[in-house]
Write a protein that holds these residues in place. Structure first.
Motif, short mmCIF file in Angstrom:
data_model
loop_
_atom_site.label_atom_id
_atom_site.label_comp_id
_atom_site.label_asym_id
_atom_site.label_seq_id
_atom_site.Cartn_x
_atom_site.Cartn_y
_atom_site.Cartn_z
N SER A 84 -5.43 -6.91 -22.40
CA SER A 84 -5.31 -5.60 -21.74
C SER A 84 -5.35 -4.44 -22.74
O SER A 84 -5.48 -3.28 -22.34
CB SER A 84 -4.00 -5.53 -20.95
N GLU A 102 1.98 -8.31 -13.91
CA GLU A 102 1.27 -7.25 -13.20
C GLU A 102 -0.06 -6.94 -13.89
O GLU A 102 -1.10 -6.79 -13.23
CB GLU A 102 2.14 -5.98 -13.14
N LEU A 112 -2.63 -9.62 -13.16
CA LEU A 112 -3.23 -9.56 -11.82
C LEU A 112 -4.46 -8.66 -11.79
O LEU A 112 -5.28 -8.77 -10.88
CB LEU A 112 -2.19 -9.07 -10.81
N THR A 113 -4.59 -7.78 -12.76
CA THR A 113 -5.76 -6.87 -12.80
C THR A 113 -6.77 -7.29 -13.86
O THR A 113 -7.70 -6.55 -14.15
CB THR A 113 -5.28 -5.44 -13.11
N GLY A 115 -7.78 -14.66 -11.20
CA GLY A 115 -7.61 -13.21 -11.15
C GLY A 115 -8.55 -12.43 -10.26
O GLY A 115 -8.47 -11.21 -10.20
N PRO A 167 -10.00 -10.79 -6.73
CA PRO A 167 -9.19 -10.12 -5.70
C PRO A 167 -8.51 -11.08 -4.73
O PRO A 167 -7.32 -10.94 -4.43
CB PRO A 167 -10.19 -9.21 -5.00
N ALA A 221 -5.87 -12.99 -6.64
CA ALA A 221 -4.78 -12.08 -7.03
C ALA A 221 -3.87 -11.79 -5.85
O ALA A 221 -2.64 -11.71 -6.00
CB ALA A 221 -5.36 -10.80 -7.61
N ARG A 251 0.04 -12.70 -5.75
CA ARG A 251 1.06 -11.66 -5.52
C ARG A 251 2.01 -12.09 -4.41
O ARG A 251 3.23 -11.90 -4.50
CB ARG A 251 0.38 -10.33 -5.20
#
Length: 588
Positions: free
Chosen positions: A373, A381, A384-385, A441, A443, A446, A450
């Protein structure tokens, strides 16, 4: 049983007679050969060759020198184990042999006898009996008497004496064969290897026969039931001890912890698994002519003719020691070195070790997320992106378990009859589909991840870490290269299981840097990394490795932050053992 002694002596003497005959032939043949050589260089070369052959023969004879037997463990004097000594005296009288001169309590399971005999085992010597504390913990007194009767039967058969000669002769044969590698096209190698094969096979046949004979004595003295149960349990005890050390004790070493009562824990595991051990089927395996012992199943069948005994003593064999707790403490101190490890009681040790290991693994995952990242720290968190981020699966699982523990939706369970683990409130295990969804990961994944985290009570933003760089700590040192160039700076490279440590040093040393490198490798890795000018490179920070050359090594390591480091070994630098293969492996 004197025939067995004569056979061993005959085989050993035969080997050395063969050795002597061949080297006498070499001496006379070599003498005639040398006498007919007028060329000085050729004469020197032939003389050196003959000298090497004679040297190999001398080395082969060395193991026959008497070497004192050195017992391991702690001695058990009569005051330490009066009931054990009384049992040994009674067994010796029953079998018709003399008791051991010394008894030693050993760290691992098993029992064995040795006699320091002379003249190829024909002249009696001091007798030693070794018995493992785990064996006394697992056995009843009847089972212990059965095993001891088996060992005393070896005394009566003179096995304790011939084993000394057999061991020395094995060493002698092995040393001689080292001079003749298997791939060598050499008639001498074929001759010696053929005799060695005959020697070993003959000994193995005699060994299996002696085991059957000792089993019969065991059955006659202890009875069929005690002999059967002792043999079955004895065959499994080594695996149980290994399992205990690897599953329950060993994990603490990586995080600087150790149990405060090593043998107390093994007693707990034995109690939890006692019924399972008593009902396990014997493994059926085909016998091999190279076996020293017959298969356990065959030994059990051979004991079916042993008589029944009604007076079976079911008291714990540990009671044969005057003070079992003190004896266990002495043995643990003499046999195990836990160094500076923090000692914890068994009611807290397993959980503290498991938590510490989870934190180490979770931090590795958070550091990987932070690298992906571009942030100073990582979190679930952020993961997840980040579809398809390169995060270690074990570390991610550890991060989830730690977060669930904080949320109160998971708990730790220590089971002696199985591996310790973390479970959900209802006793079930974590669904690893959650880990897969986080690693993918995308969508859809994810969203599922979540939702699963929410059911576990985990806030993805609060589950974070990885702000500190991995430390070398006391990671095991697995190799080293001396006199390398690191970014054009001279020094030495220490290879650990976590990463590489470069320590600067002088550009040229008389011994190619050997002493300096060995001194570095003897220190704790964190101390080496803290030296002035040292550079610590964790493997997990390697983004790319480009090798320009394997021998000597020349490579460029690129880190995730874009920094490059050049490693250049030299032909004259000292390489510790197999460190060249090790550095190539870790750089891959």
């Amino acid at each position: 049983m004197r025939i067995g002694v004569v056979k061993v002596v005959f085989l050993v003497v035969g080997f050395y007679a063969l050795d002597t005959l061949i080297f006498l032939l070499l001496a006379f043949g070599g003498g005639f050969l040398l006498a007919g050589i007028d060329n000085v260089p050729l004469f020197i070369l032939a003389a050196l060759g003959l000298g090497l052959l004679f040297g190999a023969g001398v080395v082969a004879l060395l193991p026959m020198r008497p070497v004192p037997f050195v017992p391991k463990g702690v001695p058990l004097y009569r005051d330490d184990a009066p009931e054990l000594w009384a049992t040994l005296t009674e067994l010796a009288e029953t079998i018709g042999t003399r008791p051991p001169d010394q008894v030693w309590l050993t760290a691992g399971p098993g029992a064995s006898v040795v006699e320091e005999a002379r003249l190829f085992g024909l002249k009696p010597g001091r007798r030693f009996l070794s018995i493992g504390l785990p064996t006394l913990q697992a056995f009843t007194r009847a089972q212990a008497s059965a095993v001891l009767a088996h060992e005393f039967a070896h005394y009566a058969q003179l096995d304790g004496r011939t084993s000394v000669t057999g061991y020395r002769s094995h060493v002698a044969v092995a040393r001689m064969l080292d001079r003749f590698p298997r791939s060598t096209i050499n008639p001498l190698a074929w001759l010696f290897r053929g005799y060695a094969r005959l020697f070993v096979l003959t000994q193995r046949v005699a060994s299996r026969r002696r085991e059957y004979g000792a089993d019969q004595v065991m059955g006659r003295i202890a009875g069929r039931a005690a002999a059967h149960s002792a043999l079955r349990l004895h065959a499994r005890l080594g695996e149980e001890w290994t399992r205990y050390l690897s599953v329950h004790v060993g994990p603490g070493a990586d995080v600087g912890m150790a149990p405060d009562d090593l043998y107390g824990g093994f007693a707990g595991m034995l109690e939890a698994r006692r019924e399972r051990l008593a009902t396990m089927d014997e493994p059926i395996r085909p016998p091999s002519r190279w076996d020293t012992h017959p298969p356990t199943a065959e030994r059990l069948w051979a004991l079916d003719t042993a008589p029944d005994k009604s007076d079976v003593d079911e008291r714990p064999a540990l009671g044969l020691l005057a003070d079992p707790v003190r004896s266990a403490a002495r043995l643990e101190e003499a046999s195990f070195d836990f160094g500076e490890c923090r000692r914890l009681p068994w009611d807290t040790y397993p959980r503290e070790v498991a938590l510490a290991r989870l934190k180490v693994d979770a931090e590795a995952a958070y550091r990987a997320i932070a690298r992906a990242s571009g942030q100073p720290g990582g979190s679930l968190e952020a993961l997840l992106t980040l579809p398809g981020a390169d995060v270690p699966e074990d570390g991610l699982t550890a991060a989830i378990v730690l977060a669930a523990l904080d949320a109160g939706t998971m708990r730790f369970v220590h089971r002696w009859d199985d591996e310790p683990d973390f479970v959900l409130a209802d006793g079930s295990f974590l669904d690893f589909d959650l880990v897969e969804d986080l690693l993918i990961g995308e969508p859809e994944h994810a969203a599922r991840a979540r939702a699963a985290l929410a059911r576990l009570g985990i806030d993805p933003a609060a589950a974070n870490g990885g702000t500190e760089r991995l430390s070398p700590g006391e990671a095991p040192v697995i190799g080293g290269l001396a006199s390398v160039k690191f970014d054009d700076r001279p020094g030495h490279l220490v290879i650990t299981e976590r990463g590489l440590i470069f320590s600067p040093g002088p550009e040229a040393e008389a011994d190619s840097g050997k002493d300096a490198l060995l001194a570095l490798m003897a220190q704790a890795p964190f101390a080496v990394a803290a030296r002035a000018g040292a550079v610590w490179l964790p493997y997990e920070e390697f983004s790319h490795v480009e090798k320009q050359r394997d021998i000597p090594l020349k490579a460029t390591v690129t880190l995730y932050n874009g920094v490059e480091h050049r490693i250049h070994a030299v032909y004259t630098g000292y390489v510790h053992e197999k460190s060249h293969e090790t550095i190539l492996r870790v750089l891959r």
